[in-house]
Design a protein around this motif. Sequence first.
Motif, mmCIF file in Angstrom:
data_model
loop_
_atom_site.group_PDB
_atom_site.id
_atom_site.type_symbol
_atom_site.label_atom_id
_atom_site.label_comp_id
_atom_site.label_asym_id
_atom_site.label_seq_id
_atom_site.Cartn_x
_atom_site.Cartn_y
_atom_site.Cartn_z
ATOM 1 N N UNK A 13 0.830 -1.207 0.000
ATOM 2 C CA UNK A 13 0.000 0.000 0.000
ATOM 3 C C UNK A 13 0.865 1.258 0.000
ATOM 4 N N UNK A 14 1.970 1.246 0.747
ATOM 5 C CA UNK A 14 2.892 2.390 0.712
ATOM 6 C C UNK A 14 3.452 2.568 -0.697
ATOM 7 N N UNK A 15 3.742 1.465 -1.373
ATOM 8 C CA UNK A 15 4.238 1.541 -2.753
ATOM 9 C C UNK A 15 3.176 2.137 -3.670
ATOM 10 N N UNK A 16 1.929 1.703 -3.493
ATOM 11 C CA UNK A 16 0.836 2.236 -4.304
ATOM 12 C C UNK A 16 0.710 3.749 -4.131
ATOM 13 N N UNK A 17 1.041 4.223 -2.946
ATOM 14 C CA UNK A 17 0.961 5.659 -2.647
ATOM 15 C C UNK A 17 2.230 6.414 -3.039
ATOM 16 N N UNK A 18 3.184 5.713 -3.631
ATOM 17 C CA UNK A 18 4.409 6.377 -4.078
ATOM 18 C C UNK A 18 5.451 6.598 -3.007
ATOM 19 N N UNK A 19 5.362 5.859 -1.896
ATOM 20 C CA UNK A 19 6.294 6.063 -0.785
ATOM 21 C C UNK A 19 7.422 5.031 -0.752
ATOM 22 N N UNK A 20 7.440 4.095 -1.704
ATOM 23 C CA UNK A 20 8.430 3.015 -1.663
ATOM 24 C C UNK A 20 9.433 3.128 -2.799
ATOM 25 N N UNK A 21 10.695 2.875 -2.461
ATOM 26 C CA UNK A 21 11.747 2.733 -3.474
ATOM 27 C C UNK A 21 11.719 1.306 -4.007
#
Length: 169
Positions: A104-112
């Motif tokens: 979910x963090x990746x979906x929100x653009x917060x993950x490398x």
Amino acid sequence: MTVPMLDFDRAGAGEPLLLLHGIGTTRDDFSALMPRLAAEFDVLAVDLPAHGDSPPIDSVTDPAIGSVPTVAALTDVLEADLDAHGLHRVHILGNSLGGRLGIELARRGRARSVVALAPSGLAGPPERVYLGLLMGSARIITRSIRPFIGTLARSRAGRAALLAAFRAR
């Protein structure tokens, strides 16, 4: 800068790496890995809301985050904590619920990058219904035994019974 809401351990230097445990466990799941990871990364291991030393989500004072521990609400708390730590995009290693939150963090653009081990909640409707019933039942059982938890936790056998569904020592 705001103050982090979640209890955490932080060590090392380098690119940021967020460690997210599964439901019913704590950041201690990663204690053996921390020294090795900290040799190459700025490692942040958090206790998710209502786990370890972190407060439950309903004690979070931001009304925008809601009090029901949904994936969205838990991710909102994680995002607020990342901001409090001055971290925008992080590498993520998550297990079970932690893996799902990492996605979910990746979906929100917060993950490398994300390594999600057995991420929960990605199944179809039948499994979601089953998991919902399972979690609802666990909540009812937990509320009913709450008065006895202190007594049970004082003995090895009691702790094993309390933690049988997760892990016991």
